[in-house]
Enzyme design. Structure first.
Site, short mmCIF file in Angstrom:
data_model
loop_
_atom_site.label_atom_id
_atom_site.label_comp_id
_atom_site.label_asym_id
_atom_site.label_seq_id
_atom_site.Cartn_x
_atom_site.Cartn_y
_atom_site.Cartn_z
N THR A 5 -45.26 -22.18 43.43
CA THR A 5 -45.75 -22.94 42.27
C THR A 5 -45.39 -24.41 42.40
OG1 THR A 5 -45.62 -21.02 40.81
CG2 THR A 5 -45.57 -23.19 39.77
N GLU A 28 -25.53 -21.24 5.91
CA GLU A 28 -25.01 -21.00 4.57
C GLU A 28 -24.17 -22.18 4.09
OE1 GLU A 28 -24.53 -17.01 6.84
OE2 GLU A 28 -24.74 -19.14 7.30
#
Length: 387
Positions: free
Chosen positions: A198, A53
């Site tokens: 992984t 704003e």
């Protein structure tokens, strides 16, 4: 589409322009309309900078005309933090009307900004594209409501729910567009997490790569036994230019010698207590909260994500479905280890959203757990280690 929705769509685009750069603050977009024309726009600056704003008002560079309307994706703040309250600036500027998308999720603030504006003579309209505006700030909203990080997981699967063939072939199940979208979500989250398997199998870079270039979040490696440090050739996340952004999450079972080896490389370690080599997700969540890490994007592998689900610690799930069928019982699944005998025992997603990426479809939503989850430990361990 109504006129309010038209302008709010643009405010949402403005919020998205600062994707992943505002943590721990929300992404917010704002624009000023005078006589039916957009005259100024703004988005949230990084933490400590002006809110959307204020940036819109500063971009205008003058007093708004009488009857001006401010559109903003999130309820304007009404308290003094690093920056002054936006509600005061809005009232002082003489803005006639404020149209808002989502309400501030902080229970201590929710709706109070609207009250301040109305008390200052500003007309307030709320809830315009409220669901879309709320969806902008999944991480911030969860942090405000729970005081802890959002744990989200991502998977890319075939139509029959497989992430790899029986031989482990998985590149690539999903489309290039889906993988690019995955990087976009990586850019949003302050941290990404994978398991030791992984790291050892794929040696991933774990950075977000896209139009913004390459960006490195905090990179968590879950490795309760520090198996990733045994290799003669150290994984790239321990040696690359971002290694100081890598944190290995381990247990006292990993060995202090390996911890010292990682620390000497510049890699951080979190040693969480535990009677077994499995890292406690509850303790990990508490540590993230203490360190101000508001969200973690878990990308695998199967063991890590399955344990996360079994522990009921997964908050949000992204699943990219590719138009591919393996139709093979020996194909690899990403989530397993539960004994679900009836549909009421199934885990479901809530507040689901759907997107199309190339030929793939993304389904994402909040994880809703049933009253009880039965973990089939024997089958889970056999599938993980015995296949």
């Amino acid at each position: 589409m109504s006129l309010h929705e038209h302008y709010m769509r643009r405010a949402i685009e403005l919020a998205g322009s600062v994707w992943g750069t505002t943590h721990p603050n929300p992404m917010v977009g704002a624009l000023l309309v005078e006589d039916g024309e957009i005259v100024a726009e703004g988005a949230t600056a990084p933490a400590g900078g002006p809110h959307a704003e204020m940036n819109a008002l500063q971009a205008l560079g003058r007093k708004p005309k009488p009857g001006a309307t401010l559109y903003v994706t999130l309820e304007p703040c009404c308290t003094h933090g690093r920056t002054p309250p936006c509600t005061d600036a809005i009232v002082d500027a003489g803005i006639a009307r404020v149209v808002v998308g989502a309400t501030d999720p902080n229970p201590a603030h929710a709706g109070k900004g609207f009250d301040v504006l109305r008390a200052g003579g500003v007309e307030v309209e709320t809830g315009v594209l409220g669901d879309d505006c709320t969806d902008l700030n999944l991480i911030f909203n969860h942090w405000m409501l729970t005081g802890g990080p959002l744990f989200a997981a991502k998977s890319g699967v075939t139509l029959d729910g497989k992430v790899a063939t029986r031989t482990g072939d998985s590149k690539w199940i999903t489309s290039e567009q889906s993988r690019a979208d995955g990087h976009r979500w990586r850019r949003l989250f302050p941290a990404i997490a994978v398991g030791a398997g992984t790291i050892r199998a794929d040696n991933p870079r774990l950075t977000a790569r896209g139009p913004w270039g390459e960006w490195c979040p905090w990179r968590f490696v879950f490795d309760g036994l520090l198996r990733t440090v045994l290799d003669k050739s150290m994984p790239g996340v321990y040696t690359d230019e971002f290694r100081e952004r890598t944190i290995v999450v381990t247990t006292p079972h990993g060995g202090l010698g390996y911890v010292r080896k990682l620390n000497a490389l510049g890699v951080k370690t979190w040693i969480l207590p535990g009677l077994s080599p499995k890292v406690s997700f509850q303790d990990f969540r508490k540590r993230c909260a203490a360190e101000g890490i508001t969200g973690v994007f878990f990308e695998g592998g199967a063991q890590l994500l399955s344990e996360l689900l079994q522990a009921r610690e997964l908050d949000y799930l992204f699943t990219y479905h590719a138009p591919v069928l393996l139709a093979d019982d020996k194909g690899k699944s990403i989530l397993r280890g539960l004994r679900t005998e009836t549909l009421p025992e199934a885990i479901r997603l809530e507040r689901v959203r759907h997107e199309i990426h190339g030929d793939d479809s993304l389904m994402r939503g909040f994880v809703k757990y049933p009253a009880k989850i039965t973990v089939d430990e024997a089958t889970f361990n056999r599938k993980l280690y015995g296949e």
